[in-house]
Design a protein around this motif. Sequence first.
Motif, PDB file in Angstrom:
ATOM      1  N   ARG A 143      31.940  14.593  65.600  1.00  0.00           N
ATOM      2  CA  ARG A 143      30.540  14.151  65.610  1.00  0.00           C
ATOM      3  C   ARG A 143      30.370  12.937  66.522  1.00  0.00           C
ATOM      4  N   ASN A 144      31.272  11.973  66.414  1.00  0.00           N
ATOM      5  CA  ASN A 144      31.187  10.791  67.278  1.00  0.00           C
ATOM      6  C   ASN A 144      31.328  11.163  68.744  1.00  0.00           C
ATOM      7  N   ALA A 145      32.244  12.090  69.017  1.00  0.00           N
ATOM      8  CA  ALA A 145      32.447  12.532  70.407  1.00  0.00           C
ATOM      9  C   ALA A 145      31.164  13.160  70.937  1.00  0.00           C
ATOM     10  N   CYS A 146      30.484  13.927  70.086  1.00  0.00           N
ATOM     11  CA  CYS A 146      29.233  14.570  70.494  1.00  0.00           C
ATOM     12  C   CYS A 146      28.166  13.534  70.818  1.00  0.00           C
ATOM     13  N   VAL A 147      28.069  12.524  69.978  1.00  0.00           N
ATOM     14  CA  VAL A 147      27.054  11.486  70.208  1.00  0.00           C
ATOM     15  C   VAL A 147      27.323  10.784  71.537  1.00  0.00           C
ATOM     16  N   ILE A 148      28.600  10.484  71.793  1.00  0.00           N
ATOM     17  CA  ILE A 148      28.959   9.826  73.056  1.00  0.00           C
ATOM     18  C   ILE A 148      28.623  10.752  74.232  1.00  0.00           C
ATOM     19  N   THR A 149      28.921  12.055  74.067  1.00  0.00           N
ATOM     20  CA  THR A 149      28.623  13.017  75.123  1.00  0.00           C
ATOM     21  C   THR A 149      27.125  13.035  75.422  1.00  0.00           C
ATOM     22  N   VAL A 150      26.309  13.063  74.373  1.00  0.00           N
ATOM     23  CA  VAL A 150      24.850  13.098  74.574  1.00  0.00           C
ATOM     24  C   VAL A 150      24.408  11.859  75.359  1.00  0.00           C
ATOM     25  N   ILE A 151      24.895  10.704  74.950  1.00  0.00           N
ATOM     26  CA  ILE A 151      24.494   9.463  75.638  1.00  0.00           C
ATOM     27  C   ILE A 151      24.947   9.501  77.101  1.00  0.00           C
ATOM     28  N   ALA A 152      26.190   9.928  77.318  1.00  0.00           N
ATOM     29  CA  ALA A 152      26.714   9.989  78.684  1.00  0.00           C
ATOM     30  C   ALA A 152      25.885  10.950  79.534  1.00  0.00           C
ATOM     31  N   LEU A 161      11.894  18.774  71.197  1.00  0.00           N
ATOM     32  CA  LEU A 161      11.092  17.567  71.393  1.00  0.00           C
ATOM     33  C   LEU A 161      11.954  16.463  72.005  1.00  0.00           C
ATOM     34  N   VAL A 162      13.181  16.358  71.497  1.00  0.00           N
ATOM     35  CA  VAL A 162      14.108  15.351  72.036  1.00  0.00           C
ATOM     36  C   VAL A 162      14.353  15.630  73.522  1.00  0.00           C
ATOM     37  N   LEU A 163      14.561  16.905  73.872  1.00  0.00           N
ATOM     38  CA  LEU A 163      14.832  17.274  75.273  1.00  0.00           C
ATOM     39  C   LEU A 163      13.634  16.929  76.154  1.00  0.00           C
ATOM     40  N   LEU A 164      12.436  17.225  75.649  1.00  0.00           N
ATOM     41  CA  LEU A 164      11.217  16.950  76.413  1.00  0.00           C
ATOM     42  C   LEU A 164      11.066  15.454  76.659  1.00  0.00           C
ATOM     43  N   ILE A 165      11.281  14.675  75.602  1.00  0.00           N
ATOM     44  CA  ILE A 165      11.139  13.214  75.726  1.00  0.00           C
ATOM     45  C   ILE A 165      12.226  12.644  76.638  1.00  0.00           C
ATOM     46  N   LEU A 203      20.452  18.890  80.761  1.00  0.00           N
ATOM     47  CA  LEU A 203      19.766  18.949  79.462  1.00  0.00           C
ATOM     48  C   LEU A 203      20.253  20.122  78.603  1.00  0.00           C
ATOM     49  N   ILE A 204      20.695  21.193  79.261  1.00  0.00           N
ATOM     50  CA  ILE A 204      21.263  22.311  78.487  1.00  0.00           C
ATOM     51  C   ILE A 204      22.510  21.807  77.746  1.00  0.00           C
ATOM     52  N   ILE A 205      23.330  21.049  78.475  1.00  0.00           N
ATOM     53  CA  ILE A 205      24.542  20.524  77.831  1.00  0.00           C
ATOM     54  C   ILE A 205      24.154  19.524  76.735  1.00  0.00           C
ATOM     55  N   VAL A 206      23.131  18.707  77.020  1.00  0.00           N
ATOM     56  CA  VAL A 206      22.653  17.770  75.998  1.00  0.00           C
ATOM     57  C   VAL A 206      22.229  18.555  74.755  1.00  0.00           C
ATOM     58  N   LEU A 257      23.157  21.580  73.790  1.00  0.00           N
ATOM     59  CA  LEU A 257      24.340  22.130  73.106  1.00  0.00           C
ATOM     60  C   LEU A 257      25.004  21.060  72.242  1.00  0.00           C
ATOM     61  N   ALA A 258      25.135  19.873  72.841  1.00  0.00           N
ATOM     62  CA  ALA A 258      25.794  18.787  72.107  1.00  0.00           C
ATOM     63  C   ALA A 258      24.989  18.393  70.878  1.00  0.00           C
ATOM     64  N   ILE A 259      23.653  18.366  71.020  1.00  0.00           N
ATOM     65  CA  ILE A 259      22.811  17.983  69.875  1.00  0.00           C
ATOM     66  C   ILE A 259      22.964  19.020  68.751  1.00  0.00           C
ATOM     67  N   ILE A 260      22.863  20.304  69.123  1.00  0.00           N
ATOM     68  CA  ILE A 260      22.959  21.360  68.105  1.00  0.00           C
ATOM     69  C   ILE A 260      24.333  21.354  67.439  1.00  0.00           C
ATOM     70  N   PHE A 261      25.341  21.129  68.257  1.00  0.00           N
ATOM     71  CA  PHE A 261      26.712  21.060  67.742  1.00  0.00           C
ATOM     72  C   PHE A 261      26.825  19.907  66.739  1.00  0.00           C
ATOM     73  N   THR A 262      26.259  18.736  67.135  1.00  0.00           N
ATOM     74  CA  THR A 262      26.313  17.565  66.259  1.00  0.00           C
ATOM     75  C   THR A 262      25.617  17.850  64.924  1.00  0.00           C
ATOM     76  N   TYR A 263      24.429  18.466  65.032  1.00  0.00           N
ATOM     77  CA  TYR A 263      23.679  18.828  63.815  1.00  0.00           C
ATOM     78  C   TYR A 263      24.549  19.665  62.876  1.00  0.00           C
ATOM     79  N   ASN A 264      25.207  20.693  63.472  1.00  0.00           N
ATOM     80  CA  ASN A 264      26.005  21.604  62.661  1.00  0.00           C
ATOM     81  C   ASN A 264      27.226  20.921  62.074  1.00  0.00           C
TER      82      ASN A 264
END
Lengths: 298, 233
Positions: free
Chosen positions: A171-180, A274-278, A36-39, A41-48
Amino acid sequence: MKIIRIIGRGIKDAGKSVFRNFSLSLASISSTAITLIIVSLAIIFTYNVNSITKHIEDVLTVIVYVEKGTDETDVNTLKEHILYNDNVVSESLEYKTPEDIKASIPDSSDLKNVLNILDENPLKSTFVFKVKDVKKISDTANEVRGFDHVAEVKYGESVANKLVSMLEVIRNACVITVIALIFVTWFLISNTIKITIFSRRNEISIMRLVGTSNTVIKLPFLVEGLILGILGSLIPITLTIFGYMFFYDFTGGHLFSEIIELVNPNTIVYTTSLVLLIVGGLVGMVGSLNAVRRYLKI
Amino acid sequence: MAFIELNHVFKTYSNGVTALADVNLQINRGEFVFVIGESGSGKSTLNKLLYREEKVTKGNVMVGGVNVSKLKNSNVYKLRRKVGVVFQDFKLLPKLTVYENIAYPLETYGLDSAVIREKVMDAVERVGLKDKIRSYPNQLSGGEQQRVCIARAIVNRPKLIICDEPTGDLDPKMSREIMDVIEKINKELESTVIMSTHDKEIVNRMKKRVICIHNGVVVSDTEKGKYLEYEDN
């Protein structure tokens, strides 16, 4: 009442199991935490990356230089032609006369001094506009270039274009990373709970033999998965909130240069948490159900 | 109509072993039946079909008017609540006390604790373990553990009690005690008892209906029968 008693028992059993199988619980919690830490990081990176892309898209403008000596009627016709293009943000379209441009140049500038010396203003009048889709900016520019009385068309050109498309790939790579990574978390929790369940298979088989319904058997494991998932998300949430805030303060909200502006922590850390918790809770439950299902066949 | 009916029942396991072949049986409500036969004859498979631990390959198994062979997986628990099972290896939960072990099924059904207490105390009295309710299984003798298992099986007053070699691990004295308890329950609760066993002495002493299975086939079925050692001719 019966349902409340069954649910109460499920929660009690799940709580007991988390503590009774503490080392296994800890393994599950830590593996969830790491993924989830990596998730996070990926989410914050994607946001930025999203924000930077948007920022670049916002500042990217097309400048149309109008030929000298074009009369007002032709300028208006040209304006209509430009507005006719779907990709042009009509509200952003601005017409500047040579005098407007001259006025906008700071007095301290050398260019202003040169312009002041000259009798005639050599500057051309311009149209400035933004585009809706940056990827189509060159098509739009080329179309405008073909219109009458257009001397030249300039825009952020290749660098901006490449940057935007590169950011889109990231951004696409980040989204794929989060899903993976969500799948990885699911797999890890599922496997850890499988071990917990394996040590309790005797209990499950006895429950089945004495007539406990499958739903009641699954309930404690479902709650256990939820608890493990939520506990596993606590460290990543803390790190997200405080880590990103620290990083933001440390860098002063900018990365490398003023152009790369970081997203304000307040707008993203709570949503990400919230996303991490869910994700933690849901993935814990689904992983747990997946693990218990094989003991409930026949 | 008989309480239990098996019509042309076949059971073949996935490894190709045929455990039961064309078994036809009728057992009436309240009957006490011994199922005998050597190891691997199909006794345990027969038991498992009755409480749907295994599914038939062909044929029908009816228990109390319910076609067990057609029961959905998700509904098996309804059948199990009406069937008490006593195992050779007791299958008790070591971390729970005698009381908790017996109360366990009822708790998972979501019953009220006062009702559970009443039912559990009734069951422990019937098996004579009232003074041991706070003990853990490992503090009890084999005979006592089997009584706990019986108490757990009868706590919900089942219509059918299936005993899978309940005296297999016990000495003759304890075996007799256990058989007395089961016989008493059969009479008092009017539950049907089906017991698979190897114990010649018990079968001969109790003079009940004896069904002998050999190689998955019922080879004899006699009222007030004796232990029969069947051999291939």
